[in-house]
Write an enzyme that holds these catalytic residues in place. Structure first.
Site, mmCIF file in Angstrom:
data_model
loop_
_atom_site.group_PDB
_atom_site.id
_atom_site.type_symbol
_atom_site.label_atom_id
_atom_site.label_comp_id
_atom_site.label_asym_id
_atom_site.label_seq_id
_atom_site.Cartn_x
_atom_site.Cartn_y
_atom_site.Cartn_z
ATOM 1 N N HIS A 1 2.032 2.750 -5.191
ATOM 2 C CA HIS A 1 3.269 3.538 -5.166
ATOM 3 C C HIS A 1 3.003 5.030 -5.328
ATOM 4 C CE1 HIS A 1 4.992 -0.465 -6.248
ATOM 5 N NE2 HIS A 1 5.998 -0.034 -5.524
ATOM 6 N N GLU B 1 3.359 0.339 1.279
ATOM 7 C CA GLU B 1 4.494 1.007 0.643
ATOM 8 C C GLU B 1 5.011 2.159 1.503
ATOM 9 O OE1 GLU B 1 6.476 0.668 -1.971
ATOM 10 O OE2 GLU B 1 5.581 -1.291 -2.367
ATOM 11 N N HIS C 1 13.811 -0.188 3.055
ATOM 12 C CA HIS C 1 12.445 -0.223 2.522
ATOM 13 C C HIS C 1 12.014 -1.652 2.231
ATOM 14 C CE1 HIS C 1 9.152 1.094 -0.332
ATOM 15 N NE2 HIS C 1 9.402 -0.139 -0.777
ATOM 16 N N GLU C 2 12.829 -2.375 1.473
ATOM 17 C CA GLU C 2 12.425 -3.715 1.044
ATOM 18 C C GLU C 2 12.350 -4.694 2.217
ATOM 19 O OE1 GLU C 2 11.228 -4.729 -1.823
ATOM 20 O OE2 GLU C 2 11.361 -2.686 -2.606
ATOM 21 N N TYR D 1 -2.087 -5.797 -0.421
ATOM 22 C CA TYR D 1 -1.306 -5.000 -1.363
ATOM 23 C C TYR D 1 -2.179 -4.475 -2.491
ATOM 24 C CZ TYR D 1 3.038 -3.348 -3.389
ATOM 25 O OH TYR D 1 4.054 -2.552 -3.867
ATOM 26 N N HIS E 1 9.104 -4.486 4.065
ATOM 27 C CA HIS E 1 7.982 -5.255 3.518
ATOM 28 C C HIS E 1 7.876 -6.603 4.247
ATOM 29 C CE1 HIS E 1 6.362 -2.788 0.388
ATOM 30 N NE2 HIS E 1 7.506 -2.676 -0.273
ATOM 31 N N ASP F 1 -1.216 -0.206 -11.056
ATOM 32 C CA ASP F 1 -0.313 -0.349 -9.910
ATOM 33 C C ASP F 1 -1.067 -0.789 -8.654
ATOM 34 O OD1 ASP F 1 1.993 -0.217 -8.316
ATOM 35 O OD2 ASP F 1 1.788 1.949 -7.988
#
Length: 490
Positions: free
Chosen positions: A272, A192, A168-169, A183, A172, A267
């Protein structure tokens, strides 16, 4: 009010801020302090992480798998002490070795499934630092490397425990080098969601044996919570809103349908939270197409991520339209319809079929239109030209794998040029000059620009922006190409 000019930077890591906020309100004094410290540390790290990085030239001929894992020794200085590099055996530190394996699994998926050479597609070294800070409850990509907290041991386990978190990271980073999705709000939720998609695909690809779409659990971060917490994971792509429900961390707030979209300023506009909607759409596509999800559903999403029509401010509708168009182009009309059906189930309607641009040129000659029934992709475009564009002719790969050449539109004058498109190449723009005839033609693809073909008469035109990928043409023709429009399929 959130400053919308701050869209270039993301703010939080794999743990959504609503979980940390809940702990800061519901936890013990120590738990509240750790949550607040994590939020503060996240803000400091993520405020420096770009969502737009200029991509270097691709380097796809030679695999450049290079990993470096460091020990941050519970400090915040990066990268720390080098512990393990590419090709070295296990270190005996479980977090070092899990990070090493997760970096490798992510590289392997992108290289083997999509011929992508690391995060930047140019062989970037994958760097990770473990044992970051004291009781740090997060994992993050900071634009240059991964960092992993150990977790507090009370609410969170170590953050290297879930391989999909690593996928996942790192994704990005892939998004920052490709689509540059801002974002906030819907583009941020897409950002995301794309990371969740490929994080899950990393887990499925790395499993022994590898998992099909029906076999996968579609959970993000399974195992990250200790046994004290009533929850299976951070998110569920199969059933958004069901991943956790606990007095300390709250209830999973993700929606699965646009009817429950969260219009919030928290957020970064619910990035998210609302990512549950495209997450669920991908799950529905993957299970509808079947087999290994990285082969078809993942390929559709990856090509959409790289599609020049995908803008940094893309909305869910834009992304849905492009995935349906790419599915049709890559795997045929049935796949395109399956994608459209999936988006419809989450409340987003995708129009499938053909779309025509306005027509440029004169009124002479006879009308024509390419028949795109059963067409998978455009493989060749033959252009005859001199002072004008005399004729065009398309050759396609059909859904059954055969090749078909359509009728020539125009006359036999001028010289002939043939554009042969690569398997992953498609038209994204058609421009040139036109008056009584089509005087000049320029074809732009996702890889390069062809032309100009023809003369310098007439006035400039541009048939864009195209609704999807151009696979054929319509217009009028006789001795020359009198008029022209583009037909795209979605």
């Amino acid at each position: 009010m959130r400053d919308m000019n701050d869209h270039r930077h993301s703010v939080f890591g794999i743990v959504p801020p609503y979980i940390l906020d809940a702990i800061s309100k519901n936890g013990t004094p120590d738990e509240r302090d750790i949550a607040l410290q994590t939020l503060d540390r996240d803000l400091a790290i993520r405020s420096a992480r770009p969502t737009f990085i200029e991509a270097p030239p691709p380097s796809r001929g030679l695999q450049n798998k290079r990993r470096e894992v460091y020990n941050a020794n519970h400090g915040t200085g990066l990268p720390g002490t080098l512990v393990r590099t590419e090709g070295q055996g296990p270190s005996g530190d479980v977090e070092v070795d899990e990070a090493y394996d997760g970096l490798g699994a992510t590289f392997d998926l992108y290289w083997n499934a999509y011929n992508r050479n690391s995060v930047d597609d140019a062989g970037m070294t994958l760097i990770a630092s473990v044992h970051y800070d004291q009781d740090y409850n997060n994992a993050e990509w900071n634009g240059q490397q991964m960092l992993f907290g150990d977790g507090d041991g009370q609410i969170f386990n170590r953050f290297t425990i879930a391989i999909d978190i690593i996928g996942h990271e790192l994704t990005h980073g892939v998004t920052a080098y490709t689509a540059h999705l801002e974002y906030h709000d819907q583009p941020g939720a897409l950002n995301e969601s794309i990371s969740d998609v490929f994080g899950s695909l990393v887990k499925q690809y790395a499993a022994t044996p590898q998992q099909t779409a029906d076999q996968a659990d579609w959970l993000i971060g399974a195992g990250i919570f200790t046994s004290r917490i009533h929850g299976t994971a951070l998110r569920s792509m199969k059933a958004p809103g069901t991943a956790f429900n606990d007095p300390l961390i709250g209830k999973d707030p993700q929606p699965a349908h646009m009817s429950n979209y969260d219009n919030t300023t928290d957020d970064n506009g619910g990035v998210h939270t609302n990512s549950g909607i495209p997450n669920h759409a991908f799950y529905l596509v993957a299970t509808a197409l079947g087999g290994y999800a990285w082969e078809k559903a993942g390929r559709i999403w990856y090509e959409t991520l790289r599609d020049p029509h995908l803008t940094p401010t893309a909305q869910f509708q834009d992304f849905a339209n492009l995935t349906a168009a790419n599915a049709s182009r890559l795997f045929g009309d049935a796949a395109g319809q399956a994608v459209a059906n999936a988006w419809q189930q989450v409340g987003i309607n995708v129009a499938t079929g053909t779309h025509r641009t306005p027509q440029v040129g004169g009124g002479g000659g006879q009308p024509f239109a390419d028949d795109l029934t059963g067409v998978k992709r455009l493989t060749k475009l033959t252009i005859r030209h001199g002072a004008y564009v005399d004729a065009i002719q398309c050759t396609w790969q059909m859904n059954d794998g055969s090749s078909h050449t359509g009728a020539q539109h125009g006359g036999a004058g001028g010289r002939q040029d043939v554009i042969t498109f690569a398997a992953d190449e498609y038209i994204v723009g058609v421009s040139g000059r036109a008056g009584a005839y089509v005087d000049q033609l320029v074809i732009k693809t996702n890889k390069r620009t062809y032309g100009p073909y023809g003369g310098n008469g007439g006035k400039p035109f541009d048939l864009g922006p195209l609704a999807a990928h151009t696979t054929g043409f319509f217009g009028r023709s006789g001795r020359y190409l009198d008029a022209l429009g583009a037909i795209s399929v979605s």
